[in-house]
Design a protein around this motif. Structure first.
Motif, PDB file in Angstrom:
ATOM      1  N   ARG A  63       0.806  -1.227   0.000  1.00 47.51           N
ATOM      2  CA  ARG A  63       0.000   0.000   0.000  1.00 47.51           C
ATOM      3  C   ARG A  63       0.831   1.266   0.000  1.00 47.51           C
ATOM      4  N   SER A  64       1.865   1.309   0.845  1.00 45.63           N
ATOM      5  CA  SER A  64       2.604   2.575   0.954  1.00 45.63           C
ATOM      6  C   SER A  64       4.060   2.435   0.556  1.00 45.63           C
ATOM      7  N   GLY A  65       4.540   1.212   0.375  1.00 44.63           N
ATOM      8  CA  GLY A  65       5.951   1.028   0.047  1.00 44.63           C
ATOM      9  C   GLY A  65       6.811   0.827   1.279  1.00 44.63           C
ATOM     10  N   THR A  83       5.985   7.314   9.514  1.00 44.16           N
ATOM     11  CA  THR A  83       6.721   8.262  10.350  1.00 44.16           C
ATOM     12  C   THR A  83       6.481   9.647   9.778  1.00 44.16           C
ATOM     13  N   ASN A  84       5.874  10.505  10.568  1.00 38.27           N
ATOM     14  CA  ASN A  84       5.472  11.818  10.055  1.00 38.27           C
ATOM     15  C   ASN A  84       6.412  12.939  10.474  1.00 38.27           C
ATOM     16  N   GLU A  85       7.489  12.573  11.116  1.00 37.37           N
ATOM     17  CA  GLU A  85       8.352  13.614  11.656  1.00 37.37           C
ATOM     18  C   GLU A  85       8.860  14.548  10.562  1.00 37.37           C
ATOM     19  N   THR A  86       8.775  15.814  10.824  1.00 41.97           N
ATOM     20  CA  THR A  86       9.259  16.797   9.862  1.00 41.97           C
ATOM     21  C   THR A  86       9.476  18.101  10.595  1.00 41.97           C
ATOM     22  N   TYR A  87      10.211  19.011  10.004  1.00 44.25           N
ATOM     23  CA  TYR A  87      10.274  20.347  10.586  1.00 44.25           C
ATOM     24  C   TYR A  87      10.554  21.396   9.528  1.00 44.25           C
ATOM     25  N   PHE A 146      12.187  24.124   7.304  1.00 42.49           N
ATOM     26  CA  PHE A 146      13.542  24.309   6.780  1.00 42.49           C
ATOM     27  C   PHE A 146      14.472  23.162   7.176  1.00 42.49           C
ATOM     28  N   ARG A 147      13.972  21.955   7.117  1.00 42.63           N
ATOM     29  CA  ARG A 147      14.745  20.793   7.534  1.00 42.63           C
ATOM     30  C   ARG A 147      16.073  20.722   6.789  1.00 42.63           C
ATOM     31  N   ASP A 148      17.138  20.640   7.525  1.00 41.51           N
ATOM     32  CA  ASP A 148      18.516  20.554   7.014  1.00 41.51           C
ATOM     33  C   ASP A 148      19.010  21.860   6.367  1.00 41.51           C
ATOM     34  N   ALA A 189       6.271  16.324  -2.011  1.00 41.38           N
ATOM     35  CA  ALA A 189       5.661  15.045  -2.395  1.00 41.38           C
ATOM     36  C   ALA A 189       5.424  14.077  -1.239  1.00 41.38           C
ATOM     37  N   ALA A 190       5.958  14.380  -0.083  1.00 39.36           N
ATOM     38  CA  ALA A 190       5.654  13.600   1.125  1.00 39.36           C
ATOM     39  C   ALA A 190       5.534  14.624   2.237  1.00 39.36           C
ATOM     40  N   ALA A 191       4.446  15.378   2.182  1.00 38.07           N
ATOM     41  CA  ALA A 191       4.357  16.661   2.885  1.00 38.07           C
ATOM     42  C   ALA A 191       4.137  16.536   4.385  1.00 38.07           C
ATOM     43  N   THR A 239       1.479  16.897  -1.148  1.00 34.14           N
ATOM     44  CA  THR A 239       0.728  15.649  -1.068  1.00 34.14           C
ATOM     45  C   THR A 239       1.332  14.692  -0.051  1.00 34.14           C
ATOM     46  N   ASP A 240       0.488  13.801   0.432  1.00 34.43           N
ATOM     47  CA  ASP A 240       0.933  12.753   1.348  1.00 34.43           C
ATOM     48  C   ASP A 240      -0.096  11.633   1.277  1.00 34.43           C
ATOM     49  N   ILE A 241       0.345  10.457   1.650  1.00 26.78           N
ATOM     50  CA  ILE A 241      -0.582   9.331   1.646  1.00 26.78           C
ATOM     51  C   ILE A 241      -1.511   9.388   2.861  1.00 26.78           C
ATOM     52  N   ASN A 262      -0.869   8.963  -3.084  1.00 28.72           N
ATOM     53  CA  ASN A 262       0.080   7.880  -2.821  1.00 28.72           C
ATOM     54  C   ASN A 262       1.157   7.881  -3.906  1.00 28.72           C
ATOM     55  N   LEU A 263       2.398   7.942  -3.516  1.00 28.09           N
ATOM     56  CA  LEU A 263       3.501   7.984  -4.481  1.00 28.09           C
ATOM     57  C   LEU A 263       3.614   6.703  -5.308  1.00 28.09           C
ATOM     58  N   LEU A 264       2.960   5.638  -4.856  1.00 25.86           N
ATOM     59  CA  LEU A 264       3.025   4.382  -5.608  1.00 25.86           C
ATOM     60  C   LEU A 264       1.968   4.330  -6.712  1.00 25.86           C
ATOM     61  N   ARG A 282      11.386  14.347   0.184  1.00 28.15           N
ATOM     62  CA  ARG A 282      12.442  14.156   1.167  1.00 28.15           C
ATOM     63  C   ARG A 282      12.009  13.249   2.313  1.00 28.15           C
ATOM     64  N   ASN A 283      12.918  12.376   2.670  1.00 26.88           N
ATOM     65  CA  ASN A 283      12.743  11.509   3.825  1.00 26.88           C
ATOM     66  C   ASN A 283      11.518  10.613   3.742  1.00 26.88           C
ATOM     67  N   VAL A 284      11.294  10.106   2.559  1.00 26.50           N
ATOM     68  CA  VAL A 284      10.253   9.082   2.403  1.00 26.50           C
ATOM     69  C   VAL A 284      10.834   7.869   1.674  1.00 26.50           C
TER      70      VAL A 284
HETATM   71  C1  LIG Z   1       9.278  11.552   7.566  1.00 26.29           C
HETATM   72  S1  LIG Z   1       7.938  12.291   6.687  1.00 26.29           S
HETATM   73  C2  LIG Z   1       8.809  13.421   5.630  1.00 26.29           C
HETATM   74  C3  LIG Z   1       8.258  14.798   5.678  1.00 26.29           C
HETATM   75  C4  LIG Z   1       9.039  15.850   4.904  1.00 26.29           C
HETATM   76  N1  LIG Z   1       9.118  15.544   3.485  1.00 26.29           N
HETATM   77  C5  LIG Z   1      10.431  16.023   5.465  1.00 26.29           C
HETATM   78  O1  LIG Z   1      11.411  15.709   4.824  1.00 26.29           O
HETATM   79  O2  LIG Z   1      10.547  16.502   6.593  1.00 26.29           O
HETATM   80  C6  LIG Z   1       7.439  10.962   5.612  1.00 26.29           C
HETATM   81  C7  LIG Z   1       6.035  11.123   5.037  1.00 26.29           C
HETATM   82  O3  LIG Z   1       5.899  10.268   3.917  1.00 26.29           O
HETATM   83  C8  LIG Z   1       4.557   9.838   3.845  1.00 26.29           C
HETATM   84  N2  LIG Z   1       4.475   8.646   2.985  1.00 26.29           N
HETATM   85  C9  LIG Z   1       4.870   7.392   3.272  1.00 26.29           C
HETATM   86  N3  LIG Z   1       4.609   6.572   2.233  1.00 26.29           N
HETATM   87  C10 LIG Z   1       4.044   7.336   1.270  1.00 26.29           C
HETATM   88  C11 LIG Z   1       3.538   7.066  -0.025  1.00 26.29           C
HETATM   89  N4  LIG Z   1       3.584   5.832  -0.544  1.00 26.29           N
HETATM   90  N5  LIG Z   1       3.011   8.082  -0.734  1.00 26.29           N
HETATM   91  C12 LIG Z   1       2.960   9.341  -0.214  1.00 26.29           C
HETATM   92  N6  LIG Z   1       3.414   9.645   1.013  1.00 26.29           N
HETATM   93  C13 LIG Z   1       3.955   8.665   1.742  1.00 26.29           C
HETATM   94  C14 LIG Z   1       4.211   9.597   5.298  1.00 26.29           C
HETATM   95  O4  LIG Z   1       2.803   9.606   5.512  1.00 26.29           O
HETATM   96  C15 LIG Z   1       4.942  10.743   6.001  1.00 26.29           C
HETATM   97  O5  LIG Z   1       4.083  11.828   6.219  1.00 26.29           O
END
Ligand SMILES: C[S@@+](CC[C@H](N)C(=O)[O-])C[C@H]1O[C@@H](n2cnc3c(N)ncnc32)[C@H](O)[C@@H]1O
Lengths: 307, 125
Positions: free
Chosen positions: A16-18, A70-74, A76-78, A108-110, A140-142, A196-198, A213-215
């Protein structure tokens, strides 16, 4: 948890999400899924797996996918990818596009929206030279729940402090009783959407800039390859992709190459010639004309937007 | 390679806050000096100007904003960088901090992540 149950969760998440989870992540399944048990009145994780295996409860399956993300984000990350976007990419795109063309940015993974609003803050602060340039930010985000928070644009003091510089806080946020709210003009700049990115990404259209980033770190190799190919497809020929610090395109796709000297920055390679696609557009502006034709095998650093 | 460590002056009337900040900053390689109000901090700066200042707002004798005004008057508009660290979180305080030459603003309570993120934002890390 029985090995069978583990296999059910692992397959569901992967399809479903990868998200790829190995047996070493058993504890993660337990801590993140246990709250769902109470909510759905299921006795234990084996019971939840059985329900999922029956394949009849879409809502439950979605809840599992969301709970495991994992939804962690902030904000201006990095820092550096955002500085690169501000100082190079945005300037280059503005100089090289017709005045009437809107620039399209994609987070793309907001997650809860910090990345998209960071871009919006940069755009707002660049308005003196961007002028009336149209800019569209799609985020966008799943997962539904974090997107709802993103749309509300309301952040805790902790979330604010982790990334928003004092000057930006004063300019772009209002204090609320608890926490801070993003200014309405920035909120209006971003369109949040479940995606969903898939799945097929083409309905989202072409983007000049993609922050993904970070997905990818959560995906296995075939899924990373597939998503990167799909992202390349949505990226304008001279567009820029930003990945997370622990992510790369190397060894996964030949269509996106790292920008020498700029970590996390990737560009599209033109499909036919194997040269950086940027050169095709390199006549329309001063910024662009500074970029020489160069084969991918011999990339030169610092040429992009440094003029 | 011997590199002189950056000295950070921690100004706060709470011993606990000074201790916590010291611990976090020392792990990052800062040398730390403490002062419990603005006047003592000003004295410390006159003896030896630190590389950075972490500054509480409400303190007896001389508060943070008075200290900052004195500091900027005596030592110029930018250096050393000053990071406010206070329970005051109203916008008007942040604006006042900016107007008087502070570089960053940390709202208490803070933790390692926040303190270090703010030090990074002003280029100290
Ligand atoms: C760690 S956060 C990254 C947030 C931000 N991009 C950053 O770098 O801080 C990962 C996000 O990816 C989303 N995610 C995971 N699988 C996904 C998918 N298949 N399609 C879209 N979003 C997805 C999660 O729901 C989560 O909100």
């Amino acid at each position: 948890m029985s090995p069978h149950a583990f296999a059910v969760f692992a397959a569901l998440l992967r399809n479903r999400s990868g998200l790829t989870i190995g047996p070493d992540k058993l504890y993660l399944l337990e801590t993140r899924l246990t709250p769902l048990l109470r909510q759905h009145r299921i006795a234990n994780l084996d019971g939840l797996a059985t329900r999922l295996a029956q394949g009849r409860c879409e809502k439950l399956a979605r809840a599992v996918v969301e709970a495991m993300a994992t939804n962690e984000t902030y904000f201006f990350r990095d820092i550096t990818p955002f500085a690169h976007f501000r100082d190079h990419t945005l300037r280059y795109l503005h100089a090289s596009r017709p005045a009437s063309a809107s620039l399209r940015l994609w987070s793309a993974a907001a997650s809860t929206g910090q990345e998209a609003y960071s871009l919006a803050m940069i755009v707002a602060e660049s308005s003196p030279w961007l002028g009336a340039r149209g800019i569209e930010i799609v985020a966008t985000d799943i997962a539904r729940t974090p997107l709802e928070r993103a749309r509300a644009g309301h952040y805790t003091q902790f979330e604010i402090q982790r990334g928003v510089p004092m000057a930006a806080l004063v300019r772009h946020f209002q204090k609320q009783e608890a926490g801070w709210r993003i200014a309405e003009n920035l909120r209006a700049m971003v369109r949040f959407q479940e995606w969903n990115l898939l799945t097929d990404l083409s309905p989202l259209g072409r983007f000049d800039v993609i922050f993904c980033r970070n997905v990818l770190i959560y995906f296995d190799r075939p899924t990373k390859m597939r998503v990167l190919e799909a992202l390349a497809e949505q990226l304008a020929p001279d567009g820029v992709l930003y990945l997370g610090g622990a992510e790369t395109t190397l060894g996964l796709t030949s269509r996106l190459v790292p920008e020498p000297g700029a970590p996390s920055v990737y560009r599209r390679v033109s499909d036919a010639t194997g040269t950086i696609a940027l050169e095709m557009n390199a006549s329309s502006s001063a910024a662009a004309s500074a970029i020489e034709r160069r084969p991918v095998s011999r990339p030169r650093s610092g040429a992009f937007g440094t003029s | 390679m011997a590199v002189a460590r950056c000295l950070c002056l921690v100004v706060d009337d709470s011993r606990v806050v000074r201790k916590v900040a010291r611990r976090i900053l020392e792990t990052q390689g800062f040398a730390v000096e403490e002062a419990e109000n603005g006047q003592l901090a000003l004295d410390a700066c006159r003896r030896h100007l630190p590389g950075a200042i972490l500054l509480d707002w409400n303190m007896p004798v001389m508060n943070g904003i008075e200290f900052l005004q004195n500091l900027r008057r005596e030592f110029g508009p930018e250096r050393p960088p000053v990071l406010f660290c206070t329970t005051e979180t109203e916008m008007s305080y942040i604006e006042q901090a900016i107007a008087n030459g502070a570089q960053e603003f940390i709202m208490k309570p803070f933790d390692d992540d926040i303190l270090l993120a703010k030090f990074a934002q002003v280029g100290l890390l």
